[in-house]
Design an enzyme around this catalytic site. Structure first.
Site, PDB file in Angstrom:
ATOM      1  CG  HIS A  58      -6.442  -0.987  -5.328  1.00 10.44           C
ATOM      2  ND1 HIS A  58      -6.804  -0.892  -3.803  1.00 10.44           N
ATOM      3  CD2 HIS A  58      -5.226  -0.889  -5.465  1.00 10.44           C
ATOM      4  CE1 HIS A  58      -5.408  -0.919  -3.213  1.00 10.44           C
ATOM      5  NE2 HIS A  58      -4.588  -0.589  -4.294  1.00 10.44           N
ATOM      6  CG  HIS A  89       4.786   3.057  -9.432  1.00 19.19           C
ATOM      7  ND1 HIS A  89       4.158   1.824  -9.176  1.00 19.19           N
ATOM      8  CD2 HIS A  89       5.701   3.269  -8.218  1.00 19.19           C
ATOM      9  CE1 HIS A  89       4.462   1.262  -7.993  1.00 19.19           C
ATOM     10  NE2 HIS A  89       5.374   2.194  -7.656  1.00 19.19           N
ATOM     11  CG  ASP A 145       7.597  -8.426  -1.774  1.00 17.67           C
ATOM     12  OD1 ASP A 145       8.811  -8.597  -1.250  1.00 17.67           O
ATOM     13  OD2 ASP A 145       7.025  -9.384  -2.403  1.00 17.67           O
TER      14      ASP A 145
END
Lengths: 383, 383, 383, 383
Positions: C17, C98, C331
């Site tokens: 980003h 994460h 994905d």
């Protein structure tokens, strides 16, 4: 960090008053080997301080037949003079211009042995490592590194002031000549004056600084990295890491800033062998951070030793002002003994940069020529 | 290598005449972040060369709200002046005291754009990185870094010659004051003389060198590594990596080698806050390679620019001797523009050393006190 | 650090980003140059993620005629998909497995864009740098680096289980063959099963991991440093720095620990060219940390992607337990796209080690032979 | 290079059959010091090989009162077993799967002492350095590092196969428990089977490999660098630098690649102290390359020793094929002795990463809070 160098790397340990000092030398080049004996190393250790830094453990002298193998070399010098700490006064006072105070600030521990790692004893490992590097440089390239005392106090070697006589001196000076006088100044009259100056300092319980100049001859062109690791930046780093140094200049140095470009530029000339050299050498053998094949010369300033045998008005650790008493005899001038240390650090820098350039050149030499290369990029043929 | 620093690390790319130059800045400290704007950086870029080095891509200005995140920062400055190469003569001649010849020796390729990486354009990335480092240093420690021109040719700032006036100058000088005169010398009469000297060089199609002096105020004590990476060794390395530098000295420098220890030693005094300071500051803020909290000051010598607008007798690449024709107008003196580059490299060194000392101190501070510690090793209490 | 490599060095910046990602590649070998075009790099970027990582600034394409100069190369890929942050829920929840939580712990700042530097976007710089390294390796040594998907979930490429068929596969596999099937598994039947497995994960709003195997052919013997920087240690370091990797093995790997030494030892044989090779290659091309000239092959385990499109019971940053809602499509399996990243990191390691060994060999080759070398140390003649 | 680590740095020298091996340990944290005795180090040296690696020179034991000072520590272990080389046959044959051949290729010299630097003797320096690092980690953080043998040949510790029993084992295992059985497998029945397997190998004049699993407990969150120097990448590098290793996996490793994301994701839970933990720990204590405070666990594969006491058909250095005769008795399985080496390298990695994170955190903690920080970037309060 306690390591110097990118490929040829020297790591040292040890400080004043501890059991031993030493070094690990990594990446010494070897093929069918390079004969390396303890004597190669001892010569420079003895020039540093005779009789007090005998190499006791050249790692592998016997079983490896005195041949380097390309693997790291461990070096150890025992400290014979490991006296217990007996100066109660220095427990109260940080000595002026010593590292006592700054070490306490850094480590939060008072090293009772004084300057700790900044002690001159640590340089033993460097001198040994430099002697090893030098053996390679001399054997393969005939590189000669000679340092000498160029000033003591205000007494300067006259040759330094006149470019032509300086060039001649740098081209011919040898260690034998340097060692002819205990001050290691290669000009006898000046050397005598220096001796007088040192005696005067000693008699006054005082100390005096000086400069060391060093020349490196026969260094191939192309050494040094163009941006942060310019040859002179690495060299300056190495020299300013020697205890008591305060200044470094290469080639024309500070004085050169006063000379106009038209005079300071080193015009090119064809050398007898067809290669390019320069008429003058204000650059000191480097241009754009990279060696050009001319003699590399530089000068280092050593401050007057902080240890003096007279009373000093100063503050204690706790802020109380007082008088630090006179102490025993100390060396009033260290530059003569700094000579082999300067040579050692120079050798380490040159070998490290040689290895880096060897990597670049060897890798590049395997590339096939490009047919479409524009003419402006083609390397010109020699006449 | 194209990277400088151990923890705070700057990597640059780019050279003269290529599409852009830039840098990646790693390990910028961040917590709830540090507000960093393009303007913080642009100020110093403009001092380096007004209007020619606009920062176009401060990586993350918009989406990250101008806040640093501790992750690397990419910086890019496009080259507006990317003219095609049109000097056929320099295809034949290596310019004297330029890097043309040494680069060819190093890389085996002629960079048509001249000095290549040693070009002054490369310093754009450094100036930007330095501005980032400085933002942290100023915000957290109130560290002030001010460089100024201390000599042009033989015209020297008088204050440098007298320790007391020098100390006063170093304690108070600001960038605003430095920028009052285009030469960036903070003494108006001397500045005028310098201007005349530069004009004289220009009129003679010649060039002239000079020195830059820099002070760093409010640096905490304890920075610097005791052996190879002494504070002054890192600082000297950084400064000698700036194009055209030939000399570096810290504190009393070369001149200090002539001053006896009894006078040169910096006696300690108690500061109003109870900490220790020194009466004099010949050391230039470092002792044993470690900062002592006093002002750090140092001086750098820049040689006269090699590019001059007059004919030069020199040899071609192939050895043929000839005359390199006069070229277009060039900057006859670069020291005023070197000022922000010196400040940038100083900021990078200080932040890198601060981070290293932060690691040491934080790790050490977690150790429990040792009860059996001998009295001589205990840190003394402040009064 | 954001830099990888000792001599051939890659420094990256950028994360998800943000405006752009990029890299600086240092020490690319050059002589009369190596032709390098944007297309050389784009091929691998497109294999990484078609259409989303177009190289916009190959630094010096035009003015330098597409020829590398040995100086650093700047690379930049703009982010087209730089959407503002709009997931309010992830402001409350650290996503399980994460890097949200660990980054907050490290930097003390919540990077609104999620994983920040551990984002897959950062790998763009690596792939570009790897493509540059590969160009040299292929041109000079004919080195071929081919990675492929060797498992998805429990579906394994059968050849991996049988040493002879594995050896054959490794000796012949090409990128063209790998790319024939979108899963990048070079065995069509298995590839189909893998596709089904991935579809099953997708339909279940779930994800699945897998392994990538890579072979490097034609690497010269002698690369790798004997102790800390063994070839496989550097290779493992490089591979375990790729996001989502959890495992690395070279040669026979974990399975080889079950094979007795008498079978596992790779006996030597004379190759047609007179050099020594090995009958088997359980070692995977390295012995004692140093390459032996045989094919280097290794396998890397990638965990199942942490981003899944189903609800997860987990805690918020403040400790409140709750349900993290299902998010948009992601994905379900990343191993096919990891293939060029693995190849890139492999190329970087090989070139870095080649340069180091070039330095050693070039420096050693200049030493004169030693007459007194004991017979046991002499390099034996080839038959 | 012979140095490992960025801040906490270990440099080793020495190989088999030479006079001594040793290490220099740099950047050991110290404040009012950390009490360090030779015994702290000897314990692990003796676990490595009882009676054969006595530390003879802990640098400064006496004068420095057994207190570390933050300065480098020199370590030396003399080689009692420095026999002259008497194996004439290995002068002709490179031993299969040994480093004889690759070292010759690398250095161009035959190290008569066999594997040279890749010798297990070199690991003495690492074990000593690791013990020093561990003293700090244990004192300050209560960090516990325990490695154990998890397989010998095909005999695997059953707990490894079932996540819950593995978690329990990792949470509680101690070195005392590990040392209860000579194989260093903490499950007595399995340990017995392993012993039988080793005896079988010995009786067959053969050898057998195995795996070592290691857990590191109480490591703070936030360690590891996000891109190239991820915690697991550094750890993998360290482990794959140990002689005879072929494989490394962290957390769920290769097996985890078969587990869908929905199951593999480690959901967060609130710990009793208010901080966040994870319900499961498939990640092995790292996410995105950074530690999350959970137990770090990893597994390393060691190949079967190359030295076996049976004849081998293989080629001589000159290419002649022949039979390398059986040699004297050797250790048929090395994994039990690898346990302290794994622990040492783990300690070195953790301390090095701790120091780096200390630098980041200390520097960031001094920044004032930013008022304009967007809410999404604010660190959430704990409940």
């Amino acid at each position: 960090m306690s390591t110097f160098g990118k490929l040829f790397r020297v790591t040292t340990y040890g400080e004043s008053h501890c059991a031993s000092v030493g070094a690990i030398v990594d990446w010494m080049p070897s093929s069918t080997g390079l004969e390396l004996t303890a004597q190669d190393i001892q010569v420079q250790l003895s020039r540093r301080r005779p009789g007090q830094s005998d190499l006791t453990t050249p790692r592998n002298e016997k079983d490896l037949h005195g041949v380097t193998l390309g693997t790291p070399i461990g070096l150890l010098v025992k400290n014979e003079d490991q006296r217990p700490h007996d100066y109660t006064e220095t427990d109260l006072y940080p000595r002026p211009s010593h590292a006592d105070y700054t070490y306490l600030e850094k480590y939060g521990v008072k090293a009772s042995s004084g300057g700790g790692r900044s002690s001159a004893r640590e340089t033993i490992g460097r001198v040994a490592a430099g002697a090893i590097a030098e053996k390679y440089l001399k054997t393969v390239y005939g590189i000669e590194i000679v340092a000498f005392v160029s000033s003591v106090g205000k007494i300067h070697l006259p040759a330094l002031l006149a470019p032509p006589s300086l060039a001649k001196l740098l081209a011919t000076i040898s260690r034998e000549e340097v060692d002819k006088h205990p001050t290691r100044c290669p000009h006898q009259t000046t050397a005598e004056k220096m001796t007088q100056r040192i005696i005067r300092a000693k008699d006054a319980s005082d100390s005096i600084g000086g400069t060391v100049t060093c020349v490196i001859r026969n260094v191939p062109s192309g050494l040094g990295e163009p941006v942060f690791d310019k040859f002179e930046a690495e060299l300056g780093h190495a020299m300013l890491s020697i205890p008591a140094t305060k200044a470094f200049e290469i080639g024309s140095g500070f004085r050169g800033t006063e000379v106009p470009g038209s005079k300071h530029n080193d015009a090119f000339v064809r050398r007898p062998d067809g290669s390019l050299g320069t008429k003058t050498n204000w650059s000191g053998g480097v241009q754009g951070g990279i060696t050009n094949g001319e003699d590399i010369y530089f000068r280092i300033g050593f401050k007057s030793p902080a240890t003096i045998s007279q009373q000093q008005e100063t503050a204690q650790y706790d802020g109380t002002s007082g008088t630090l008493a006179a102490r025993g005899r100390h060396d009033p001038c260290v530059v003569p003994r700094a000579v082999p240390i300067v040579e050692a650090m120079a050798a380490i820098v040159v070998l490290d940069q040689l290895l880096q350039q060897d990597a670049r050149k060897a890798a590049a030499s395997r590339l096939p020529p490009i047919k479409t290369l524009p003419p402006t990029m083609v390397m010109p043929k020699k006449l």
